[in-house]
Write a protein that holds these residues in place. Structure first.
Motif, PDB file in Angstrom:
ATOM      1  N   ASP A  41      -6.414   6.230   1.376  1.00  0.00           N
ATOM      2  CA  ASP A  41      -5.106   5.887   0.836  1.00  0.00           C
ATOM      3  C   ASP A  41      -4.157   7.083   0.847  1.00  0.00           C
ATOM      4  N   ASP A  58       0.739  -6.792  -2.515  1.00  0.00           N
ATOM      5  CA  ASP A  58       1.773  -7.295  -3.429  1.00  0.00           C
ATOM      6  C   ASP A  58       1.437  -8.715  -3.891  1.00  0.00           C
ATOM      7  N   ARG A 109       2.133   6.646  -1.560  1.00  0.00           N
ATOM      8  CA  ARG A 109       2.441   5.242  -1.272  1.00  0.00           C
ATOM      9  C   ARG A 109       1.758   4.302  -2.262  1.00  0.00           C
ATOM     10  N   TYR A 158      -5.984   0.567   0.965  1.00  0.00           N
ATOM     11  CA  TYR A 158      -5.499   0.422   2.338  1.00  0.00           C
ATOM     12  C   TYR A 158      -6.465   1.081   3.309  1.00  0.00           C
ATOM     13  N   VAL A 160       0.765  -4.185   3.030  1.00  0.00           N
ATOM     14  CA  VAL A 160       1.534  -3.982   1.798  1.00  0.00           C
ATOM     15  C   VAL A 160       1.888  -5.332   1.166  1.00  0.00           C
ATOM     16  N   ARG A 161       2.288  -6.286   1.998  1.00  0.00           N
ATOM     17  CA  ARG A 161       2.625  -7.619   1.477  1.00  0.00           C
ATOM     18  C   ARG A 161       1.407  -8.298   0.865  1.00  0.00           C
ATOM     19  N   GLU A 208       3.017  -3.295   7.316  1.00  0.00           N
ATOM     20  CA  GLU A 208       3.818  -4.142   6.440  1.00  0.00           C
ATOM     21  C   GLU A 208       2.989  -5.313   5.927  1.00  0.00           C
TER      22      GLU A 208
END
Length: 384
Positions: free
Chosen positions: A85, A64, A89, A50, A60-61, A57
């Protein structure tokens, strides 16, 4: 067996005012296609997954989505944290991911985590070293005399004691140097690199490893030997990277170790380019191409042009930044600030600078902004 090495994804990063999430998805999809086409067995992700400790959001998506696709393809994934990072998280769901052959090491707990990957009789031990500081390692090894980051890394590796009779792979996110310092891109982040000696780690620390997958530096390069290298970032994140060719190393491993390292170029949906010239030339329809690219523009016009960036964005809508290179700006480079008298009033210094830079007088509103900034920086007193 084949392993691919990437790092410094910086998911959620922006370029100026422009959100890069779609550009990052584009390049991750390209990496997925490369993994499938090249029959890659494992993906090494060397930190800075990150861009921020508290990711958006959308970021993160996107991670994923990427990890789910890799799991569906049967690709083993090895991830460490970087200095950008958040340990906690990135560590979320670690047990769930482990059951799907996605191994995440984001928190150093006193020992170097080891995982084994195998195919057709070839086995390799993959060691995961998240971003560590000397102060953190010192807590676990109080008697080791750890003063520098190199002391910390040597201590951690010695404790792990890699078996010299096996194939050993290491993921690390540190400032590793060879004979010279690595080539920096300028987008690694302020405060993450130390130009002194405390954070520098000699590549010879990693002699026990057949391949070292490094993150932290955004320019792809080897350090010391071919098998110790930075993959570089997956996209261009600063002006200094305009001429950089982004790539992903693919490491072929046989029973004797690393037999080959090849490179797959990463082609972005929108490139980052630097254009230079007079404004009338830059926006000339005959010279305009790749309008969707991200643009850093340098104008050589002698006179300051009002709303130049707005004019430029009519042709290149993704213009990130504009500056000038002319006789005014070049003359400023020769000014010795040490010879500027403290007796010269702040307003006079700023007014002269503005006129030299832009060829016009500074407005009272602009001067007020400069005074506020100077007070905040402690350059002038509240009463000035």
């Amino acid at each position: 067996m084949k392993l691919m090495h990437i790092g410094d994804l910086h998911l959620g990063k922006s370029l100026g005012d422009f959100d890069l999430i779609n550009d990052q998805k584009f390049i991750l999809d390209e990496i997925l296609r490369d993994i499938e086409r090249e029959n890659v067995d494992g993906l090494l992700i060397a930190g800075d997954v990150y861009d921020r400790a508290v990711p958006s959001e959308e970021a993160v998506r996107l991670l994923d989505y990427f990890l789910n696709r890799l799991s569906e393809m049967g690709t083993s994934v090895f991830i460490i944290s970087g200095n950008h990072d958040s340990d906690d998280r990135l560590n979320f769901g670690r047990k769930f991911f482990t059951d799907r052959n996605i191994f995440i090491s984001s928190v150093f707990d006193g020992h170097l985590e080891k995982r084994t990957i195998s195919k057709d009789g070839v086995e390799a031990d993959v060691y995961l070293m998240p971003f560590i500081k000397a102060s953190v390692v010192r807590r676990f090894f109080p008697d080791a005399g750890i003063e520098t980051y190199e002391d910390a890394v040597r201590t951690v590796i010695a404790d792990a004691s890699p078996d010299p009779d096996r194939i050993n792979i290491l993921l690390a996110h540190q400032f590793v140097t060879g004979g010279d310092d690595p080539v920096l891109s300028g987008s690694e982040g302020i405060g993450t690199l130390n130009v002194g000696t405390v954070e520098k780690i000699d590549w010879k620390c990693f002699d026990k490893f057949n391949y070292v997958a490094l993150g932290h530096i955004h320019s792809p390069q080897k350090v010391g030997r071919e098998e110790v290298r930075y993959s570089g970032s997956i996209l261009k994140y600063s002006l200094s990277e305009v001429n950089s060719i982004k790539s992903a190393p693919v490491i072929t491993i046989d029973r004797n170790g690393v037999s080959d390292i090849s490179f797959l170029n990463l082609s972005p949906e929108r490139d980052l380019r630097h254009i230079r010239g007079k404004l009338c030339e830059i926006v000339n329809p005959d010279d305009v191409h790749d309008e969707s690219d991200f643009i850093y523009a340098t104008l050589t016009d002698e006179d300051y042009i009002e709303n130049a960036i707005s004019i430029l964005r009519q042709v290149y809508p993704n213009t990130v930044k504009l500056d000038y290179d002319n006789s005014h700006t070049r003359s400023l480079e020769t000014v010795d600030i040490a010879n500027v008298s403290n007796a010269v009033p702040f307003d006079e210094l700023i007014s002269d600078f503005f006129k030299k830079m832009y060829g016009k007088e500074i407005s009272e509103e602009e001067m007020s902004v400069m005074r506020d900034a100077a007070r905040e920086a402690g350059i002038i007193n509240e009463a000035d």
